[in-house]
Design an enzyme around this catalytic site. Structure first.
Site, PDB file in Angstrom:
ATOM      1  N   HIS A   1      17.397 -36.141  -8.885  1.00 49.07           N
ATOM      2  CA  HIS A   1      16.760 -36.723  -7.696  1.00 49.07           C
ATOM      3  C   HIS A   1      15.256 -36.458  -7.706  1.00 49.07           C
ATOM      4  O   HIS A   1      14.619 -36.495  -6.666  1.00 49.07           O
ATOM      5  CB  HIS A   1      17.404 -36.161  -6.424  1.00 49.07           C
ATOM      6  CG  HIS A   1      18.844 -36.557  -6.284  1.00 49.07           C
ATOM      7  ND1 HIS A   1      19.232 -37.840  -5.955  1.00 49.07           N
ATOM      8  CD2 HIS A   1      19.988 -35.859  -6.485  1.00 49.07           C
ATOM      9  CE1 HIS A   1      20.552 -37.902  -5.933  1.00 49.07           C
ATOM     10  NE2 HIS A   1      21.042 -36.708  -6.266  1.00 49.07           N
TER      11      HIS A   1
ATOM     12  N   ARG B   1       4.929   0.048  -6.221  1.00 46.44           N
ATOM     13  CA  ARG B   1       4.907  -0.767  -5.009  1.00 46.44           C
ATOM     14  C   ARG B   1       3.922  -1.930  -5.128  1.00 46.44           C
ATOM     15  O   ARG B   1       3.987  -2.863  -4.346  1.00 46.44           O
ATOM     16  CB  ARG B   1       4.514   0.096  -3.809  1.00 46.44           C
ATOM     17  CG  ARG B   1       5.503   1.208  -3.523  1.00 46.44           C
ATOM     18  CD  ARG B   1       5.019   2.072  -2.398  1.00 46.44           C
ATOM     19  NE  ARG B   1       4.999   1.349  -1.151  1.00 46.44           N
ATOM     20  CZ  ARG B   1       6.016   1.291  -0.297  1.00 46.44           C
ATOM     21  NH1 ARG B   1       7.129   1.915  -0.576  1.00 46.44           N
ATOM     22  NH2 ARG B   1       5.928   0.602   0.824  1.00 46.44           N
TER      23      ARG B   1
ATOM     24  N   GLU C   1       8.437 -14.494 -11.824  1.00 49.56           N
ATOM     25  CA  GLU C   1       7.653 -13.359 -11.336  1.00 49.56           C
ATOM     26  C   GLU C   1       7.216 -12.411 -12.450  1.00 49.56           C
ATOM     27  O   GLU C   1       6.163 -11.798 -12.337  1.00 49.56           O
ATOM     28  CB  GLU C   1       8.357 -12.617 -10.196  1.00 49.56           C
ATOM     29  CG  GLU C   1       9.572 -11.833 -10.559  1.00 49.56           C
ATOM     30  CD  GLU C   1      10.212 -11.145  -9.348  1.00 49.56           C
ATOM     31  OE1 GLU C   1       9.507 -10.729  -8.436  1.00 49.56           O
ATOM     32  OE2 GLU C   1      11.454 -11.023  -9.340  1.00 49.56           O
TER      33      GLU C   1
ATOM     34  N   CYS D   1       0.828  -1.203   0.000  1.00 49.83           N
ATOM     35  CA  CYS D   1       0.000   0.000   0.000  1.00 49.83           C
ATOM     36  C   CYS D   1       0.865   1.257   0.000  1.00 49.83           C
ATOM     37  O   CYS D   1       1.993   1.243   0.485  1.00 49.83           O
ATOM     38  CB  CYS D   1      -0.879   0.009   1.226  1.00 49.83           C
ATOM     39  SG  CYS D   1      -1.855  -1.470   1.412  1.00 49.83           S
TER      40      CYS D   1
ATOM     41  N   LYS E   1      13.320 -14.639 -11.126  1.00 51.02           N
ATOM     42  CA  LYS E   1      13.099 -13.502 -12.036  1.00 51.02           C
ATOM     43  C   LYS E   1      12.139 -13.905 -13.144  1.00 51.02           C
ATOM     44  O   LYS E   1      11.214 -13.183 -13.465  1.00 51.02           O
ATOM     45  CB  LYS E   1      14.462 -13.100 -12.616  1.00 51.02           C
ATOM     46  CG  LYS E   1      14.690 -11.663 -12.844  1.00 51.02           C
ATOM     47  CD  LYS E   1      15.081 -10.837 -11.652  1.00 51.02           C
ATOM     48  CE  LYS E   1      14.188 -10.913 -10.485  1.00 51.02           C
ATOM     49  NZ  LYS E   1      14.689 -10.459  -9.236  1.00 51.02           N
TER      50      LYS E   1
ATOM     51  N   LYS F   1       6.120  -4.374  -4.298  1.00 52.08           N
ATOM     52  CA  LYS F   1       7.554  -4.098  -4.236  1.00 52.08           C
ATOM     53  C   LYS F   1       8.087  -4.316  -2.836  1.00 52.08           C
ATOM     54  O   LYS F   1       9.184  -4.811  -2.640  1.00 52.08           O
ATOM     55  CB  LYS F   1       7.806  -2.653  -4.696  1.00 52.08           C
ATOM     56  CG  LYS F   1       9.276  -2.240  -4.700  1.00 52.08           C
ATOM     57  CD  LYS F   1      10.058  -3.028  -5.718  1.00 52.08           C
ATOM     58  CE  LYS F   1      11.537  -2.712  -5.723  1.00 52.08           C
ATOM     59  NZ  LYS F   1      12.320  -3.780  -6.381  1.00 52.08           N
TER      60      LYS F   1
ATOM     61  N   GLU G   1      17.984 -17.365  -8.401  1.00 52.98           N
ATOM     62  CA  GLU G   1      17.570 -15.998  -8.698  1.00 52.98           C
ATOM     63  C   GLU G   1      17.037 -15.899 -10.139  1.00 52.98           C
ATOM     64  O   GLU G   1      16.049 -15.209 -10.400  1.00 52.98           O
ATOM     65  CB  GLU G   1      18.750 -15.036  -8.459  1.00 52.98           C
ATOM     66  CG  GLU G   1      18.518 -13.600  -8.867  1.00 52.98           C
ATOM     67  CD  GLU G   1      17.324 -12.923  -8.190  1.00 52.98           C
ATOM     68  OE1 GLU G   1      16.756 -13.482  -7.240  1.00 52.98           O
ATOM     69  OE2 GLU G   1      16.949 -11.838  -8.666  1.00 52.98           O
TER      70      GLU G   1
ATOM     71  N   ASN H   1      -1.667   2.305   6.107  1.00 50.45           N
ATOM     72  CA  ASN H   1      -0.856   1.139   5.735  1.00 50.45           C
ATOM     73  C   ASN H   1      -0.602   0.337   6.998  1.00 50.45           C
ATOM     74  O   ASN H   1      -0.452   0.907   8.077  1.00 50.45           O
ATOM     75  CB  ASN H   1       0.514   1.570   5.176  1.00 50.45           C
ATOM     76  CG  ASN H   1       0.408   2.147   3.790  1.00 50.45           C
ATOM     77  OD1 ASN H   1      -0.651   2.126   3.179  1.00 50.45           O
ATOM     78  ND2 ASN H   1       1.518   2.668   3.290  1.00 50.45           N
ATOM     79  N   GLY H   2      -0.487  -0.975   6.861  1.00 51.94           N
ATOM     80  CA  GLY H   2      -0.219  -1.812   8.030  1.00 51.94           C
ATOM     81  C   GLY H   2      -1.447  -2.644   8.366  1.00 51.94           C
ATOM     82  O   GLY H   2      -2.401  -2.724   7.576  1.00 51.94           O
TER      83      GLY H   2
ATOM     84  N   TRP I   1      -3.194  -2.540  -1.466  1.00 49.54           N
ATOM     85  CA  TRP I   1      -2.907  -3.931  -1.840  1.00 49.54           C
ATOM     86  C   TRP I   1      -3.721  -4.772  -0.874  1.00 49.54           C
ATOM     87  O   TRP I   1      -3.445  -4.780   0.329  1.00 49.54           O
ATOM     88  CB  TRP I   1      -1.404  -4.191  -1.692  1.00 49.54           C
ATOM     89  CG  TRP I   1      -0.931  -5.498  -2.248  1.00 49.54           C
ATOM     90  CD1 TRP I   1      -0.617  -5.771  -3.549  1.00 49.54           C
ATOM     91  CD2 TRP I   1      -0.670  -6.705  -1.521  1.00 49.54           C
ATOM     92  NE1 TRP I   1      -0.185  -7.065  -3.681  1.00 49.54           N
ATOM     93  CE2 TRP I   1      -0.216  -7.663  -2.450  1.00 49.54           C
ATOM     94  CE3 TRP I   1      -0.784  -7.077  -0.193  1.00 49.54           C
ATOM     95  CZ2 TRP I   1       0.132  -8.965  -2.094  1.00 49.54           C
ATOM     96  CZ3 TRP I   1      -0.433  -8.380   0.173  1.00 49.54           C
ATOM     97  CH2 TRP I   1       0.020  -9.299  -0.771  1.00 49.54           C
TER      98      TRP I   1
HETATM   99  O1  M6R Z   1      12.982  -5.174  -0.063  1.00 49.36           O
HETATM  100  P1  M6R Z   1      13.507  -6.545   0.148  1.00 49.36           P
HETATM  101  O2  M6R Z   1      14.830  -6.778  -0.466  1.00 49.36           O
HETATM  102  O3  M6R Z   1      13.486  -6.968   1.591  1.00 49.36           O
HETATM  103  O4  M6R Z   1      12.452  -7.485  -0.589  1.00 49.36           O
HETATM  104  C1  M6R Z   1      12.553  -8.873  -0.516  1.00 49.36           C
HETATM  105  C2  M6R Z   1      11.704  -9.529  -1.572  1.00 49.36           C
HETATM  106  O5  M6R Z   1      10.350  -9.210  -1.383  1.00 49.36           O
HETATM  107  C3  M6R Z   1      12.114  -9.126  -2.993  1.00 49.36           C
HETATM  108  O6  M6R Z   1      13.455  -9.379  -3.226  1.00 49.36           O
HETATM  109  C4  M6R Z   1      11.257  -9.899  -4.022  1.00 49.36           C
HETATM  110  O7  M6R Z   1      11.566 -11.250  -3.993  1.00 49.36           O
HETATM  111  C5  M6R Z   1      11.446  -9.314  -5.423  1.00 49.36           C
HETATM  112  N1  M6R Z   1      10.181  -9.208  -6.077  1.00 49.36           N
HETATM  113  C6  M6R Z   1      12.277 -10.134  -6.302  1.00 49.36           C
HETATM  114  O8  M6R Z   1      12.434  -9.602  -7.567  1.00 49.36           O
END
Ligand code: M6R
Length: 613
Positions: A509, A27, A493, A2, A490, A608, A486, A105-106, A79
C-alpha cells in the site's frame, strides 16, 4: 538522560564521583562536570563529551592532593535540553557568589520568569540553562543555611527536579531533593552516596533509600535526615538493592548489549520463576493485587508504553484478546494523556516501562489514576516512580539493563504479559487443560532463547551481507507484526540504518515503491497462522529485487525456500515464538551495527531513560 552523583565520606570524592558517573554513562549524555569542596573552597571542572574527558581535565587542572583529599562533591552527566552540550551549559552551576554548586535533572518550567526576576535584581547568567537559574535562586535565598535556602527556592519552582547542592560554607553536607526525577541515597560505611539511579551507588553499598516527590534530605557521611518541602520530618524505609556491582559491568563481553542479549535465558528464568501454577493451569502474580472477581469485572485492557515497551504492549494486546477474551488496545503513552482518553472504572491500564521513569508513561499513569482506572505497572527498576505510583503490578526481574537498546527488558515484558494473559484467561475463556499447556510453553521460553542465541556466530556472518545498505524493511503479521516493529527499531537505533517495520500486507500500500535491487527485507515468516500470506508478500518483495532475510521455524524447509538467508527459531506456541524471534533480530541488529563500527551501547542522540516529554 541526565545523571546525578553525590559523595560524602571517607574516600576521595572526585574518584567516587567519576566512578559513579561512569556507571551512569549508559543513560546517554553529552557533557559532564563535577564540583568538590576542599579546604573551604569550591572547585569545579566541566567537559563537553565523555566522562573520560572530564576525568582527564580535572586531573590536569587540579593538584593531585585535591583529588585525594576532597571528601565531598557532586557530579552530573547532562543530556542537552536548554542550550547545546557545551562546557558552559554543563552542570554543576554556581550561584552568584560562586559558593554554592548545583546539579539538576528535570526541567524548571518557569525558569524564564525566574531568570527575568533575578536579572532585574542584578544577577548575570553565564549559560542558557534552567539549572543555573535555580542555582542563583538558591543563592538568593541563602541566609547561612543551605537546607533552608533550597527549601525556599524549590517552593518557587514549577516543573520537575532531582537535585544535589553543596556550599563552601557548609562542607559537612549535601542537600538533595526530588520532584518527578528520581534520587536514591546509598547508606554506606562512613560514606553516603547520592545517585539519580542505583547504578551510581552499587559499588559502595546495597542499602538504599528512595526519596519520594517533595522530599528534601540533608546528607552527611554518617547518614540522612529527610523532610518534606514544608520541613516536616518524614521516614523512608531502607531497601536492599536486588543486584550487585558485577551485574552492572560488561563481564567480558564487548558491549553491554551483547551481554544483555546473552543474559536473556537467565533474566527470563528470573521473570518466570515461581509464577506458573501447573496445577491450576494459571499464573501467580501476587503483585497484581487482584481477586478473581475483580479480574472478571475488567471490561477492557489499555496497554501503555513508549518505544520498545510499546511494542511489548502490542504483543500483550494479541495475548489479552486471544487468551482472555478481553478487549485490549495499545496506546502510545505520549498521546494518551493529551487526548482526554475515555477510561472507566472497569478498565485495566497496564503501564509498561523498563526504567519506570519515562515521562510520557508516568504522565499517562497519572491520567489513568485520575480517571479511576485499575492501574498496574510492569517495570524492571524496583522502586521506580511508575512502580510506586501504580502501587500494584509485576516486576520483570530482568536485572539492570545498561545498553540503551532494550533487549532483555523486552523479552521479559512479553513473558510477563503472557503470564498476565494466562491469569486473566483462566478467569474467562481458558480451560484448565489449555492453561496447563500454555504454562508449559511459557516455562520453555528460557530454553528456546538459549537455542536461538547459539546461532550467534551464524547470525554475525549473515549480518555482514546487510550492513552496507542504508534502508531496510521488516515485515510480519499477526503476533509477529509487533516483532517486526521492534526489529526495525533495534536496527535503526544502533546501526543508524533507516529501518521501517510494517504489517506484511501493508507493504504494497505504499512502501513497496522503495524496494530496489538488494534492499534488505527482514520477514517474520514463522510457521504460525498467516504464514502462507507472508510467504506471498515475500514473493512480491523478491520480484522487486529485495534481499530477504527470513526468521523461520526450525525444520520449515518450505519457508526456507522463499528466502535468501534464514535464522531458524524453535517451534513453539505462536505467542511464545515472539520471544526467540525478537532475540534473533536483536543479534542481527547488533552484528550489523558492529560491522558498521557504531557506538552500540550509547547510540547518538539517545538516552536510556527519557525523563522529559
Ligand atoms: O524505560 P522505558 O521502557 O519506559 O523506555 C521506553 C523507551 O524509551 C525505550 O524502550 C526505547 O525505545 C529503547 N531505546 C528501545 O531500545
Amino acid at each position: 538522560m541526565c545523571g546525578i552523583v553525590g559523595y560524602i565520606g571517607k574516600s576521595s570524592a572526585p574518584e567516587a564521583l567519576v566512578r559513579g558517573l561512569r556507571r551512569l554513562e549508559y543513560r546517554g549524555y553529552d557533557s559532564a562536570g563535577m564540583a568538590v569542596l576542599e579546604n573551604g573552597s569550591l572547585i569545579v571542572s566541566k567537559a563537553a563529551g565523555k566522562v573520560a574527558s572530564l576525568d582527564e581535565k580535572a586531573r590536569s587542572e587540579w593538584p593531585e592532593d585535591r583529588f585525594q583529599n576532597s571528601r565531598i562533591g557532586i557530579a552530573h552527566t547532562r543530556w542537552a535540553t536548554h542550550g547545546p552540550p557545551t562546557e558552559i551549559n554543563a552542570h554543576p552551576h554556581l550561584d552568584r557568589s560562586g559558593g554554592i554548586a548545583l546539579v539538576h535533572n528535570g526541567i524548571i518550567e518557569n525558569y524564564r520568569a525566574l531568570r527575568a526576576r533575578l536579572e532585574s535584581q542584578g544577577h548575570e547568567f553565564l549559560s542558557e540553562t534552567d539549572t543555573e537559574v535555580l542555582a542563583h535562586l538558591i543563592g538568593a535565598c541563602d541566609q547561612g543555611n543551605l537546607f533552608q535556602a533550597v527549601c525556599d527556592a524549590l517552593h518557587q519552582v514549577e516543573g520537575t527536579f532531582g537535585i544535589a547542592a553543596i556550599s563552601a560554607d557548609e562542607p559537612d553536607r549535601i542537600i538533595t531533593a526530588r520532584r518527578g526525577s528520581p534520587i536514591v541515597i546509598g547508606i554506606g560505611d562512613d560514606e553516603t552516596i547520592i545517585g539519580s539511579d542505583a547504578a551510581a551507588i552499587i559499588s559502595h553499598t546495597r542499602q538504599v533509600i528512595y526519596l519520594e516527590d517533595n522530599d528534601i534530605a540533608v546528607v552527611t557521611a554518617e547518614g540522612v535526615e529527610i523532610r518534606d518541602l514544608d520541613r516536616v520530618p518524614v521516614t523512608r524505609e531502607v531497601a536492599e538493592l536486588g543486584f550487585d556491582a558485577e551485574a552492572a559491568e560488561k563481564g567480558g563481553y564487548e558491549h553491554f548489549m551483547l551481554k544483555e542479549i546473552h543474559e536473556q535465558p537467565d533474566s527470563l528464568r528470573n521473570a518466570i520463576r515461581g509464577r506458573l501454577d501447573f496445577n491450576l493451569g494459571s499464573s501467580v502474580l501476587s503483585g497484581m493485587g487482584t481477586s478473581a472477581r475483580e479480574l472478571a469485572e475488567i471490561q477492557r485492557a489499555v496497554l501503555l508504553g513508549c518505544g520498545t515497551s510499546l511494542h511489548a504492549g502490542l504483543v500483550g494486546e494479541y495475548a489479552f484478546e486471544d487468551l482472555a477474551d478481553i478487549h485490549a488496545e495499545v496506546q502510545q503513552a505520549a498521546e494518551f494523556r493529551y487526548r482526554n482518553p475515555l477510561i472507566t472504572r472497569s478498565d485495566l491500564v497496564v503501564a509498561i516501562s523498563q526504567s519506570g521513569e519515562t515521562a510520557d508513561t508516568l504522565a499517562a499513569v497519572r491520567e489513568a489514576n485520575q480517571k479511576g482506572a485499575f492501574v498496574m505497572g510492569l517495570c524492571n527498576v524496583v522502586g521506580s516512580t511508575i512502580a510506586r505510583e501504580t502501587g500494584r503490578g509485576v516486576y520483570l526481574h530482568a536485572g539492570p539493563e545498561i545498553s540503551v537498546a532494550s533487549t532483555k527488558a523486552f523479552t521479559c515484558q512479553v513473558a510477563v504479559l503472557l503470564m498476565m494473559a494466562l491469569k486473566l484467561g483462566r478467569g474467562r475463556r481458558l480451560s484448565r487443560d489449555e492453561g496447563v499447556r500454555l504454562a508449559r510453553e511459557i516455562e520453555r521460553i528460557p530454553e528456546l532463547v538459549e537455542r536461538t542465541i547459539r546461532q550467534n556466530e551464524a547470525i554475525a556472518a549473515l549480518a555482514g551481507r546487510y550492513a552496507e545498505h542504508e534502508n531496510a524493511f521488516f515485515i510480519g503479521r499477526g503476533y509477529m507484526y509487533p516483532v517486526a516493529l521492534e526489529g526495525a527499531l533495534k536496527l535503526k537505533e544502533i546501526s543508524y540504518i533507516h529501518a521501517e517495520g510494517y504489517h506484511a500486507a501493508e507493504l504494497k500500500h505504499g512502501p513497496i515503491a522503495l524496494l530496489e535491487q538488494g534492499t534488505p527485507v527482514v520477514a517474520l515468516a514463522n510457521d504460525i497462522p498467516g504464514k502462507d500470506k507472508t510467504l506471498g508478500n515475500i514473493e512480491e518483495c523478491r520480484a522487486r529485487g529485495a534481499r530477504i532475510l527470513g526468521v523461520i521455524t526450525e525444520g520449515d524447509e518450505d519457508a526456507r525456500g522463499f528466502v535468501h538467508d534464514a535464522i531458524a527459531v524453535p517451534a513453539c506456541h505462536p505467542l511464545v515464538a515472539t520471544i526467540p524471534s525478537a532475540v534473533a533480530l536483536q543479534l542481527f541488529s547488533y552484528h550489523v551495527a558492529r560491522h558498521r563500527g557504531c557506538e552500540i551501547d550509547q547510540p547518538r542522540n539517545l538516552a536510556k531513560s527519557v525523563t522529559v516529554e
